[in-house]
Design a protein around this motif. Structure first.
Motif, mmCIF file in Angstrom:
data_model
loop_
_atom_site.group_PDB
_atom_site.id
_atom_site.type_symbol
_atom_site.label_atom_id
_atom_site.label_comp_id
_atom_site.label_asym_id
_atom_site.label_seq_id
_atom_site.Cartn_x
_atom_site.Cartn_y
_atom_site.Cartn_z
ATOM 1 N N GLY A 41 19.199 29.994 -44.799
ATOM 2 C CA GLY A 41 19.427 30.666 -46.072
ATOM 3 C C GLY A 41 19.562 29.740 -47.255
ATOM 4 N N LYS A 42 20.332 28.641 -47.116
ATOM 5 C CA LYS A 42 20.589 27.765 -48.262
ATOM 6 C C LYS A 42 20.379 26.291 -47.957
ATOM 7 N N VAL A 75 18.402 36.907 -42.037
ATOM 8 C CA VAL A 75 18.966 35.821 -42.831
ATOM 9 C C VAL A 75 18.314 35.871 -44.202
ATOM 10 N N ILE A 76 19.130 36.061 -45.231
ATOM 11 C CA ILE A 76 18.638 36.241 -46.595
ATOM 12 C C ILE A 76 18.959 34.988 -47.400
ATOM 13 N N GLY A 77 17.921 34.337 -47.924
ATOM 14 C CA GLY A 77 18.068 33.060 -48.610
ATOM 15 C C GLY A 77 18.433 33.203 -50.074
ATOM 16 N N ILE A 78 18.602 32.077 -50.723
ATOM 17 C CA ILE A 78 19.084 32.016 -52.103
ATOM 18 C C ILE A 78 18.165 32.790 -53.057
ATOM 19 N N ARG A 79 18.792 33.456 -54.024
ATOM 20 C CA ARG A 79 18.104 34.183 -55.110
ATOM 21 C C ARG A 79 17.181 35.286 -54.589
ATOM 22 N N SER A 80 17.439 35.805 -53.417
ATOM 23 C CA SER A 80 16.588 36.887 -52.897
ATOM 24 C C SER A 80 16.856 38.176 -53.674
ATOM 25 N N ILE A 81 15.798 38.825 -54.088
ATOM 26 C CA ILE A 81 15.889 40.130 -54.762
ATOM 27 C C ILE A 81 15.274 41.166 -53.820
ATOM 28 N N SER A 89 14.414 49.701 -49.319
ATOM 29 C CA SER A 89 13.728 48.829 -48.366
ATOM 30 C C SER A 89 14.525 48.676 -47.077
ATOM 31 N N TYR A 90 13.797 48.414 -45.986
ATOM 32 C CA TYR A 90 14.398 48.255 -44.661
ATOM 33 C C TYR A 90 13.888 46.943 -44.064
ATOM 34 N N LEU A 91 14.815 46.057 -43.674
ATOM 35 C CA LEU A 91 14.459 44.777 -43.078
ATOM 36 C C LEU A 91 15.173 44.638 -41.738
ATOM 37 N N GLU A 92 14.438 44.198 -40.726
ATOM 38 C CA GLU A 92 15.033 43.949 -39.414
ATOM 39 C C GLU A 92 14.365 42.740 -38.778
ATOM 40 N N GLY A 93 15.176 41.765 -38.377
ATOM 41 C CA GLY A 93 14.628 40.554 -37.791
ATOM 42 C C GLY A 93 13.810 39.762 -38.784
ATOM 43 N N VAL A 94 14.337 39.635 -40.018
ATOM 44 C CA VAL A 94 13.592 38.985 -41.102
ATOM 45 C C VAL A 94 14.333 37.729 -41.565
ATOM 46 N N ILE A 95 13.589 36.645 -41.748
ATOM 47 C CA ILE A 95 14.101 35.445 -42.404
ATOM 48 C C ILE A 95 13.475 35.398 -43.783
ATOM 49 N N CYS A 96 14.272 35.661 -44.796
ATOM 50 C CA CYS A 96 13.794 35.669 -46.184
ATOM 51 C C CYS A 96 14.314 34.408 -46.861
ATOM 52 N N MET A 97 13.426 33.499 -47.212
ATOM 53 C CA MET A 97 13.860 32.200 -47.731
ATOM 54 C C MET A 97 14.241 32.225 -49.202
ATOM 55 N N GLY A 98 13.968 33.330 -49.894
ATOM 56 C CA GLY A 98 14.428 33.458 -51.269
ATOM 57 C C GLY A 98 13.480 32.865 -52.295
ATOM 58 N N ALA A 99 14.057 32.333 -53.364
ATOM 59 C CA ALA A 99 13.228 31.877 -54.490
ATOM 60 C C ALA A 99 13.812 30.617 -55.105
ATOM 61 N N ASP A 100 12.952 29.874 -55.792
ATOM 62 C CA ASP A 100 13.382 28.649 -56.474
ATOM 63 C C ASP A 100 13.977 28.924 -57.850
ATOM 64 N N CYS A 101 13.722 30.117 -58.396
ATOM 65 C CA CYS A 101 14.244 30.440 -59.732
ATOM 66 C C CYS A 101 14.231 31.952 -59.917
ATOM 67 N N TYR A 102 14.975 32.417 -60.905
ATOM 68 C CA TYR A 102 14.935 33.828 -61.299
ATOM 69 C C TYR A 102 13.831 34.028 -62.337
ATOM 70 N N GLU A 103 13.217 35.197 -62.322
ATOM 71 C CA GLU A 103 12.239 35.524 -63.356
ATOM 72 C C GLU A 103 12.946 36.156 -64.558
#
Length: 423
Positions: free
Chosen positions: A33-34, A322-328, A333-347
């Motif tokens: 995540g981080k 596992v939800i990474g930094i700055r994830s929107i 929405s439905y997530l199962e068994g997901v690795i979301c690495m997030g984002a480098d910046c906000y829009e």
């Protein structure tokens, strides 16, 4: 006094972790995540009091340089540092690193200026907590020239590791590289005298973890040749010439060098009692301090989920992810068994308006998406009503903005997934 130099081997192209290594080196792959994978061995070194650390790499090292520069800054009185040593051309060497041993050999000019008494060689793609100071203590007490960290494995797992034969005093007498599943290796069973009390039954063989301690003079002698690899060449030759001991490590250890092992090890962090403990205050895992806001969760259902800083999750259902930094993650929405690495910046609002004009999704996961069994790399744009992993899984392969590896969907970094996509 002992002076230890820690050398973390960053690996080559990282083909087994592709496409996560398409634009970054293996140690720079986000984890948990981080963090980044390289934070694990670096933190083990720092927690053990070894704060002079080199990371050797040669492929896609820009993001690794940036991460290390932001994360590891020692004060001028400590004498500590974490430095990246990428392959470089000199008057003596003009080519790439040709292997793990060759990478160390080509950097002796940097290492010798520190006048070390010992070298610790660590891998950049393993998950474990180890007291390296205790490792060094056992090495010195044994009088060995080289000590190899080992873990006990069963016969099935032994087929894929370098296997060591040790006597009753933990002295290593032979080495066998990946014996396969059919070869008789019954003579290599761990002696009863060296087994850890209460060890798991069936784990009868010592597998090399790719973690070594060398006396400095022995390291320099061992590399005074053209051999290129530690595991396949330097260690087998060293066993013939030097006193080589085994240090048996009984804690959790996992090689996360493949998509499958990376996925499984990451999702294990969501368990009630994960095998790898990020919550040990005495042995923290350090990383880049980003000063992000707390995550915000609006009317969402989360079950066995870890969320990093700066996330905004709205009216979503998320399970074992596992939800990474700055994830929107947007509504429905439905997530199962997901690795979301997030984002480098906000829009910004203006950037989102520009996205709307271009008819592309914002960074993050849009409304009413259903996603299973997936790794979503950084800065991915997933539109509304997207379905991933709900039907028959395609054959492993490269499908453009996504890959399938071992039946796991990998959405590539900066991918743009249009509204209504179904895969």
């Amino acid at each position: 006094m002992s002076k230890v130099l820690s050398i973390i081997l960053g690996g080559g192209k990282g083909t087994r972790l592709y496409p996560l290594t398409k634009e970054r080196s293996k140690p720079a792959v986000p984890f948990g995540g981080k963090h980044r994978i390289v934070d694990i061995p670096i933190s083990n070194c720092i927690n053990s009091g070894f704060n002079q650390i080199y990371v050797l790499t040669q492929f896609n090292s820009a993001s690794l340089h940036m991460h290390v520069a932001h994360a590891y800054n020692f004060d001028s009185f400590s004498g500590g540092f974490v430095e990246i040593l990428a392959a470089e051309q000199t008057f003596e060497h003009s080519g790439w690193y040709e292997g793990t041993a060759d990478a160390v050999r080509k950097n002796f000019m940097h290492f010798k200026t520190q006048k070390p008494t010992h070298y610790i060689i660590l891998s950049g793609d393993q998950l474990y907590h180890m007291d390296l100071a205790e490792f060094l203590k056992k090495h010195q007490e044994s009088g060995a020239d080289i000590t190899i960290a080992c873990t006990a494995v069963n016969r099935a797992d032994a087929s894929g590791f370098g296997i060591l034969k040790a006597d009753k005093t933990n002295k290593i007498t032979e080495f066998m590289e990946k014996p396969g599943s059919t070869k008789d290796i019954s003579e290599w069973i761990i002696p009863d005298e060296t087994r850890t009390p209460g060890a798991v039954k069936g784990k009868d063989y010592l597998a090399s973890m790719g973690i070594y301690i060398f006396n400095a003079n022995v390291m320099e002698e061992s590399l005074n040749n053209t051999l290129t690899d530690f595991g396949k060449e330097i260690i087998p030759e060293g066993i013939k010439k030097y006193a080589v001991n085994a240090y048996v490590y009984d804690g959790y250890w996992e090689d996360i060098g493949t998509i499958r092992s990376f996925y499984d090890a990451t999702l294990d962090l969501t368990g009630i009692t994960p095998k790898f403990n990020f919550y040990d205050e005495d042995a923290p895992i350090y990383t880049h301090n980003r000063n992000l806001p707390s995550s915000k969760v609006n009317m969402a259902t989360l079950d066995q989920v870890t969320t990093s800083e700066g996330c905004v999750i709205t009216n979503a259902t998320i399970k074992r992810s596992v939800i990474g930094i700055r994830s929107i993650i947007e509504s429905g929405s439905y997530l199962e068994g997901v690795i979301c690495m997030g984002a480098d910046c906000y829009e910004t609002d203006s950037e989102k308006a520009d996205n709307a004009a271009k008819k592309i999704p914002n960074i993050g996961i849009g409304e009413r998406c259903v996603i299973r069994r997936s790794i979503i790399d950084k800065n991915a744009r997933i539109g509304k009503d997207v379905s991933i992993g709900m039907g028959k899984i395609p054959e492993d392969g490269d499908y453009g903005w996504y890959h399938v590896v071992d039946g796991i969907y990998v959405i590539t970094k900066n991918a743009c997934v249009p509204d209504g996509t179904v895969i």
